[in-house]
Design a protein around this motif. Structure first.
Motif, PDB file in Angstrom:
ATOM      1  N   GLU A   9       0.836  -1.208   0.000  1.00  0.00           N
ATOM      2  CA  GLU A   9       0.000   0.000   0.000  1.00  0.00           C
ATOM      3  C   GLU A   9       0.866   1.252   0.000  1.00  0.00           C
ATOM      4  OE1 GLU A   9      -3.446   2.210   2.684  1.00  0.00           O
ATOM      5  OE2 GLU A   9      -3.032   0.085   2.986  1.00  0.00           O
ATOM      6  N   THR A  13       0.465   3.987  -2.896  1.00  0.00           N
ATOM      7  CA  THR A  13       0.036   5.349  -2.576  1.00  0.00           C
ATOM      8  C   THR A  13       1.157   6.372  -2.695  1.00  0.00           C
ATOM      9  OG1 THR A  13       0.432   4.959  -0.213  1.00  0.00           O
ATOM     10  CG2 THR A  13      -1.803   4.561  -1.041  1.00  0.00           C
ATOM     11  N   TYR A 105     -19.688   0.269  -4.037  1.00  0.00           N
ATOM     12  CA  TYR A 105     -18.923   1.181  -4.892  1.00  0.00           C
ATOM     13  C   TYR A 105     -19.729   2.457  -5.148  1.00  0.00           C
ATOM     14  CZ  TYR A 105     -16.023   2.567  -8.929  1.00  0.00           C
ATOM     15  OH  TYR A 105     -15.198   3.234  -9.804  1.00  0.00           O
ATOM     16  N   SER A 121      -9.364   6.422  -1.326  1.00  0.00           N
ATOM     17  CA  SER A 121      -8.915   5.130  -0.804  1.00  0.00           C
ATOM     18  C   SER A 121     -10.094   4.175  -0.677  1.00  0.00           C
ATOM     19  CB  SER A 121      -8.236   5.309   0.557  1.00  0.00           C
ATOM     20  OG  SER A 121      -7.021   6.005   0.418  1.00  0.00           O
ATOM     21  N   ILE A 124     -11.148   3.019  -4.168  1.00  0.00           N
ATOM     22  CA  ILE A 124     -10.230   1.999  -4.675  1.00  0.00           C
ATOM     23  C   ILE A 124     -10.544   0.641  -4.039  1.00  0.00           C
ATOM     24  CG2 ILE A 124      -7.824   1.227  -4.677  1.00  0.00           C
ATOM     25  CD1 ILE A 124      -7.038   4.195  -4.953  1.00  0.00           C
ATOM     26  N   ASN A 127     -13.776  -0.659  -5.499  1.00  0.00           N
ATOM     27  CA  ASN A 127     -13.564  -1.073  -6.883  1.00  0.00           C
ATOM     28  C   ASN A 127     -12.862  -2.430  -6.935  1.00  0.00           C
ATOM     29  OD1 ASN A 127     -13.393  -0.350  -9.890  1.00  0.00           O
ATOM     30  ND2 ASN A 127     -11.249  -0.726  -9.395  1.00  0.00           N
ATOM     31  N   THR A 128     -11.866  -2.607  -6.083  1.00  0.00           N
ATOM     32  CA  THR A 128     -11.154  -3.885  -6.023  1.00  0.00           C
ATOM     33  C   THR A 128     -12.102  -5.010  -5.628  1.00  0.00           C
ATOM     34  OG1 THR A 128      -9.086  -2.782  -5.427  1.00  0.00           O
ATOM     35  CG2 THR A 128      -9.259  -5.127  -4.909  1.00  0.00           C
ATOM     36  N   PHE A 155      -2.024   0.408 -10.479  1.00  0.00           N
ATOM     37  CA  PHE A 155      -2.409   1.257  -9.364  1.00  0.00           C
ATOM     38  C   PHE A 155      -1.214   1.980  -8.762  1.00  0.00           C
ATOM     39  CE2 PHE A 155      -6.243  -1.303  -9.665  1.00  0.00           C
ATOM     40  CZ  PHE A 155      -7.170  -0.280  -9.696  1.00  0.00           C
ATOM     41  N   ARG A 158      -2.002   5.319  -9.412  1.00  0.00           N
ATOM     42  CA  ARG A 158      -3.071   5.893  -8.603  1.00  0.00           C
ATOM     43  C   ARG A 158      -4.139   6.536  -9.480  1.00  0.00           C
ATOM     44  NH1 ARG A 158      -0.402   9.792  -4.444  1.00  0.00           N
ATOM     45  NH2 ARG A 158      -2.215   9.293  -3.178  1.00  0.00           N
ATOM     46  N   PHE A 160      -7.268   6.467  -9.772  1.00  0.00           N
ATOM     47  CA  PHE A 160      -8.464   7.070  -9.196  1.00  0.00           C
ATOM     48  C   PHE A 160      -8.191   8.442  -8.588  1.00  0.00           C
ATOM     49  CE2 PHE A 160     -10.348   2.792  -9.357  1.00  0.00           C
ATOM     50  CZ  PHE A 160     -11.605   3.110  -9.821  1.00  0.00           C
ATOM     51  N   TYR A 161      -6.948   8.712  -8.229  1.00  0.00           N
ATOM     52  CA  TYR A 161      -6.626  10.013  -7.661  1.00  0.00           C
ATOM     53  C   TYR A 161      -6.719  11.118  -8.711  1.00  0.00           C
ATOM     54  CZ  TYR A 161      -5.135   7.902  -3.294  1.00  0.00           C
ATOM     55  OH  TYR A 161      -5.126   7.224  -2.099  1.00  0.00           O
TER      56      TYR A 161
END
Length: 216
Positions: A9, A13, A105, A121, A124, A127-128, A155, A158, A160-161
């Motif tokens: 992680e 991140t 989600y 976070s 994510i 989604n996972t 990922f 990142r 989604f960020y």
């Protein structure tokens, strides 16, 4: 969380940056554990493709634009096939898990009360959970193992960020299309919807890699 999950992680991140050297000694201090679990975690992270060995220690792997393109191409092939198989072979409990995961989600995306980092976070994680539920519904352990090897890599970036609200809504709409196709046991539609979903994610990542602004 295990030491392996904590370090993974931290890489995903950005706490440990691409190209950064990681040693057992430094990591044992960071996570306040002995070197034995650190050594095991680094071996697993090497298998995942997240770190690469040095003569002494490891470094966080970097990915080129072409690496990213190839990873997403492979993801699209594997995940679209998995979605198609899920549509054909899912059991009632599989469908319930997929629906529940997508409901979570959606709730996470709609919850604007959380600080941005916490919200993303949570998105994510949800989604996972959704994608994992789809893989399991394929009833093909080999697909699950292959996807697990590939999925973690993008990922690093990142993705989604970098999603704006429009991008998150588009992702949710794609999930709903995939769920509907699986519910209807429409394998070809599930494959096509997942394929487009993965390639859309690729476009976000490559856009950011090239210095673009946030989508949506």
């Amino acid at each position: 969380m295990s030491v392996y999950e904590l370090i993974k992680e931290a890489i995903i991140t950005g706490r440990y940056k691409q190209g950064e050297r990681l040693t057992e000694e430094a990591l044992s201090i960071d996570w306040n554990v002995s070197r034995t679990p650190i050594r095991s975690a680094l071996k697993q992270l090497e298998f995942d493709g997240l770190v690469q060995p040095l003569k002494r220690g490891f470094f966080v792997r970097s990915f080129s634009k072409e690496d990213l393109r190839q990873i997403y191409d492979l993801r699209a092939m594997l995940e679209s096939y998995g979605a198609g198989q899920a549509a054909l072979h899912h059991q009632s409990e599989d469908l319930a898990a997929i629906q529940q995961a997508n409901s979570q989600y959606e709730q996470t995306i709609l919850d604007s009360s959380l600080p941005h980092e916490e919200r993303i976070s949570a998105v994510i994680a949800a989604n996972t959970q959704f994608h994992d539920a789809v893989y399991r519904a394929s009833r093909n352990q080999h697909i699950q193992e292959l996807i697990a090897k590939v999925v973690v890599l993008p990922f690093i970036y990142r993705s989604f960020y970098w999603f704006g609200e429009e991008g998150l809504q588009q992702s949710l709409a794609a999930h709903k299309t995939i769920v509907a196709a699986i519910e209807e046991r429409d394998g070809e539609r599930a494959k096509a919807a997942m394929n487009e979903h993965i390639f859309k994610g690729r476009d976000y990542v490559l856009h950011y890699y090239e210095g673009g602004d946030k989508f949506g």
